[in-house]
Design an enzyme around this catalytic site. Structure first.
Site, mmCIF file in Angstrom:
data_model
loop_
_atom_site.group_PDB
_atom_site.id
_atom_site.type_symbol
_atom_site.label_atom_id
_atom_site.label_comp_id
_atom_site.label_asym_id
_atom_site.label_seq_id
_atom_site.Cartn_x
_atom_site.Cartn_y
_atom_site.Cartn_z
ATOM 1 N N CYS A 1 -2.687 0.954 -20.386
ATOM 2 C CA CYS A 1 -3.120 -0.365 -20.859
ATOM 3 C C CYS A 1 -3.562 -0.329 -22.328
ATOM 4 O O CYS A 1 -3.646 -1.375 -22.977
ATOM 5 C CB CYS A 1 -4.265 -0.896 -20.002
ATOM 6 S SG CYS A 1 -3.786 -1.208 -18.282
ATOM 7 N N ILE B 1 4.185 8.931 5.475
ATOM 8 C CA ILE B 1 4.568 8.512 4.115
ATOM 9 C C ILE B 1 3.789 7.256 3.738
ATOM 10 O O ILE B 1 3.822 6.243 4.455
ATOM 11 C CB ILE B 1 6.083 8.253 4.003
ATOM 12 C CG1 ILE B 1 6.881 9.499 4.348
ATOM 13 C CG2 ILE B 1 6.424 7.787 2.590
ATOM 14 C CD1 ILE B 1 8.385 9.323 4.215
ATOM 15 N N TYR B 2 3.099 7.332 2.614
ATOM 16 C CA TYR B 2 2.312 6.217 2.078
ATOM 17 C C TYR B 2 2.965 5.729 0.781
ATOM 18 O O TYR B 2 3.634 6.491 0.075
ATOM 19 C CB TYR B 2 0.880 6.655 1.775
ATOM 20 C CG TYR B 2 0.058 7.013 3.004
ATOM 21 C CD1 TYR B 2 -0.934 6.170 3.470
ATOM 22 C CD2 TYR B 2 0.278 8.211 3.692
ATOM 23 C CE1 TYR B 2 -1.698 6.497 4.592
ATOM 24 C CE2 TYR B 2 -0.471 8.552 4.812
ATOM 25 C CZ TYR B 2 -1.463 7.686 5.251
ATOM 26 O OH TYR B 2 -2.209 8.016 6.360
ATOM 27 N N ASP C 1 2.397 0.139 -8.175
ATOM 28 C CA ASP C 1 3.404 -0.850 -8.560
ATOM 29 C C ASP C 1 4.599 -0.890 -7.619
ATOM 30 O O ASP C 1 5.321 -1.892 -7.563
ATOM 31 C CB ASP C 1 3.904 -0.562 -9.981
ATOM 32 C CG ASP C 1 2.807 -0.669 -11.017
ATOM 33 O OD1 ASP C 1 1.685 -1.072 -10.653
ATOM 34 O OD2 ASP C 1 3.066 -0.357 -12.197
#
Length: 833
Positions: A43, A290-291, A295
């Site tokens: 950012c 699996i996670y 984004d």
């Protein structure tokens, strides 16, 4: 012991890794990062390019060495996971430098590869060698190096999202002439159009050109010329492509997405559960090992429960932590995201949370919107400025759907408060009662958030309904009655076509001038909505039933109607000494006065300008500094109306500085009227009440500032406004002494016509006037005299009531009926108060 692989670092992956280690010292944790850096402040990249952040090392939140040592992690950068074998629980990894591949097994896999900038396939894009995207530190290095080596004069930013706007600002800060091209009709999609219009004006104000509703058709000359869909061409030295992002798992291109066999949403995001676990594309069953976070993940809209994706660091960070918790047996439930965001746009802060109006319409939800423009802190404390705010809610349940704000200091704080209220299940009713910090430098006793709550509850409770900026023109065009209750000074500086001006303080006495029936809709506006609300209450008390308040008042309407002004702005951050314009005054221009009107609310700054120009010679100049947001919007119209020249208007961190040259009276524009303008105005002040005397003084000042010869003829109880506040030794008989004892001595001692409450009412009004930076009645009378208003005391009434000339304030003339008649001859305004 578990072996946990994490694909991708930065906000989601790095956070998950750190949390995993804090919860378990035994697990083997490996992070694969395709790029060089594992944890950096993406950012902050635009501000590094703009030299706002000068030290590159400050962008590195954690180094590989530091994070590996602190958290006992196996971090492998320049390593891209290109394939997942769910059956054998392995991943294939490619070294991006050497091309070599190898296999790694896992017990748990966390996918956090982030998003990548979109790059459409259009003519000439692959040959453009001055085209850049911004995703990571190497991208920022490339852009900065290009600027330093090539010294570009012109740049085009394609896309008006967060990154596009931040890049435009930072390129402009480096002295580059920037043009933003945006396919939609506005920048910053989280905002609704009328709120984005404020940002459009700020962008133009700071010298950045803005092309809306036009897309890119192609590139020529290796990117030096951009061809738009409209056929226009733009010359550029460099281009930033910022048209949005997509999950870094495109279904048709990346073999990782295919090999996973995971369920994907409509836009390619990985579908997740409330525990951030993934779903099998064929069976619909939860893939427990699996996670997906950040984004790349499809999550839930916290407000409406719809599917969404939020490519922001805050939600990614939170998801990384919760995924780590769930892996370690902690019962978690991710409720979804509000998509709260904040952005700096030159001198403005832009913040939002929840859904905007476009989203609510798409989802078919019933809602109401209210606008407000409260001050960010007490107006009597120096430096206050307005925050444009919008609240969206369900009028039946009071549920808050979303909010937007554009302003300066304190803007994001208000959105944070509303976001917190939403998260805790609060409604518009709760906004009213929030007990928030108050001190003059930071807020007001009624915080802007409280004010939004009051307005929303008025609408929800049916006290009045709203009409909006994009509806009112058609309503008036089709015969609707629009009542503008601002002062004549404000009305003259700009108003909605077809509006009828009856000032709020005159409304009770002029109610018979409203030509429509009590059952006919009446639409009311003021500058921001507050005085319109007060007028609505008066109208309701007089039997009118269908009344609408223009949401956000004339200020919202005017902001929404802003016209893009590329490369020819009246407002600029360039000092006005560098913006000299050719003028032809009868004498050499000179700045005769510097005026500090900071903290004054409309029409205070305009009054200060009027007073300064009153005694100036034609061609003389004054310089005035104000913080009232309406001043910047109105001063040009006011100058045009009154024949003066606005040489320049500059803005610096919320302060507006106008350089104005006095013109001649004959060149002024006439106000809209069906009759020719009249030079005289008379007010017969019969009342001895404070509120009515205040109304008389406001009208008198407003008329005088429009160039009229104003006379206030005080008779009977109105004489009390002209009495001195201390006793004067004069000879009187017994009856005259009794009259003098019973009557208020001076304007400041007058009671209210309603709600006097044994003197408490006037004290409350005076306190409110002081807090709102409104002059007291004695100051108003003196100000009116200074403006040339003539005060005449009726000699017949003086004789009847035993008031002697010595008891009157200085500057009051004595006269009778003949004097009144002579002053009212050829009067365009004659009021009896």
């Amino acid at each position: 012991m578990k072996k946990i692989l994490i694909v991708g670092g930065v906000a989601g992956g790095a956070t998950a890794a750190a949390r995993l280690r804090r919860l378990n010292e035994e697990d083997e944790i490996i992070i694969f990062e395709r790029g060089e850096y594992i944890s950096f402040a993406n950012c902050g990249l635009p501000y590094y390019i703009g030299n706002v952040i000068s030290d590159r090392n400050k962008l590195l939140v954690q180094t590989i060495e530091g994070m590996s040592k602190r958290f006992n992690l196996d971090i492998r950068n320049f390593s891209e996971v290109i394939d997942v074998d769910r059956e054998n629980k392995t991943v294939k990894v490619r070294n991006v430098k050497t091309g070599e591949t190898y296999t790694e097994n896992y017990d748990i896999l966390i996918l956090s590869p982030g998003a990548k900038p979109l790059k459409p396939k259009i003519d000439g894009i692959d040959e453009a060698d001055n085209l850049f995207v911004l995703r990571n530190i190497p991208d920022a290095d490339d852009i900065k190096k290009f600027i330093e080596e090539n010294k570009p004069n012109r740049a085009v930013v394609i896309g008006g999202g967060f990154i596009g706007i931040e890049m435009a600002e930072n390129l402009a800060l480096r002295g580059i002439k920037v043009t933003i091209v945006e396919k939609l009709n506005q920048v910053l999609p989280p905002l609704d159009f009328e709120m984005a219009q404020i940002v459009h004006q700020e962008i133009n104000t700071n010298g950045v050109d803005l092309i809306l509703e036009d897309g890119i058709a192609g590139f020529k000359d290796r990117g030096r010329k951009i061809v738009l869909e409209s056929g226009k061409e733009i010359d550029t030295d460099m281009t930033i492509l910022s048209i949005g992002v997509a999950p870094d798992l495109p279904c048709s291109e990346n073999p990782l997405a295919k090999s996973c066999g995971l369920a994907l949403g409509k836009k390619g995001h990985i579908v997740t559960t409330k525990q951030l676990q993934t779903i099998d594309a064929k069976t619909g069953q939860v893939v427990e090992d699996i996670y997906a976070i950040g984004d790349v993940a499809q999550i839930t809209d916290y407000v409406t429960g719809d599917e969404t994706a939020v490519p922001l660091a805050g939600p990614a960070n939170r998801q990384g932590r919760l995924a780590a918790d769930h892996i370690n047996g902690i019962d978690v439930n991710y409720p979804g995201a509000l998509a709260s965001s904040v952005l700096k746009v030159f001198n403005l802060t832009v913040a939002s949370t929840g859904n905007n109006e476009r989203q609510l319409k798409t989802k078919g939800l019933k809602y109401k919107a209210v606008h407000a423009h409260p001050a960010n802190h007490a107006t009597y404390y120096p430096g206050s400025s307005q925050i444009a705010m919008k609240l969206l809610f369900d009028p039946d349940s009071g549920k808050i759907y979303g909010a937007q704000a554009v302003g300066r200091e304190g803007t994001e704080k208000r959105i944070d408060v509303i976001a917190t209220t939403i998260k805790l299940g609060g409604t518009i009713r709760d906004l009213q009662g929030l007990e928030l910090c108050y001190a003059p430098p930071y807020s007001s006793a009624k915080d802007p958030v409280n004010m939004l709550g009051y307005i929303a509850c008025n609408v929800a409770d049916g006290i009045y309904d709203m009409v909006y900026w994009n509806e009112i023109d058609d309503i008036v065009k089709n015969g609707g009655y629009l009542l503008d209750v601002r002062t004549p000074l404000e009305f003259g500086a700009g108003h909605i076509e077809g509006a009828v001006n009856i000032e709020l303080d005159e409304l009770r006495n002029r109610i018979d001038e409203i030509p429509v029936s009590k059952d006919t809709p009446i639409y009311v506006n003021c500058q921001v909505g507050l005085r319109a609300y007060l007028a609505i209450r008066i109208l309701q008390a007089n039997g009118f039933k269908k009344i609408y308040n223009l949401s956000g008042g004339y200020l919202t309407y005017k902001e929404a109607k802003y016209k893009i002004q590329n490369s020819s702005n009246a407002i600029s951050d360039t000092p006005f000494e560098d913006k000299k314009q050719e003028v032809s005054p009868p004498s050499t221009p000179q700045i005769i006065k510097e005026i500090d009107a900071r903290g004054l609310q409309c029409p205070g700054p305009l009054l200060a300008v009027y007073n300064a120009l009153k005694d100036a010679k034609e061609g003389d100049q004054i310089r005035v500094t104000a913080t009232d947001y309406g001043f910047a919007a109105d001063i040009e119209n006011w100058c045009n109306t009154n024949g003066h020249k606005l040489i320049s208007l500059t803005r610096d961190n919320g302060k507006y500085t106008a350089l104005i040259q006095k013109g001649d009276k004959e060149s002024r524009c006439a106000f809209p009227s069906s009759a020719p303008p009249q030079e005289n105005a008379t007010i017969v002040l019969f009342s001895g009440n404070l509120d009515k005397t205040l109304a008389a003084m406001i009208i008198a000042q407003g008329a005088a500032m429009q160039g009229k010869n104003v006379t206030v003829f005080s008779t009977f109880w109105g004489l009390n406004a002209l009495r001195k506040d201390k006793p004067v030794k004069v000879k009187k008989n017994f009856i005259e002494k009794m009259f003098g004892f019973m009557m208020p001595r001076g304007a400041s001692k007058m009671p209210l016509s309603n709600m006097n409450m044994l003197g408490i009412g006037p004290a409350m009004i005076k306190s409110l006037m002081k807090s709102k930076n409104v002059n007291d009645i004695d100051t108003m009378i003196k100000s009116a005299m200074d403006l040339g208003v003539k005060f005449v005391a009726c000699t017949m009434s003086m004789d009847l009531m035993g008031i002697k000339q010595e008891e009157l304030i200085d500057g009051v003339e004595l006269g009778g009926v003949a004097t009144y008649v002579s002053r009212s001859e050829n009067a365009g305004i004659t009021l009896f108060i």
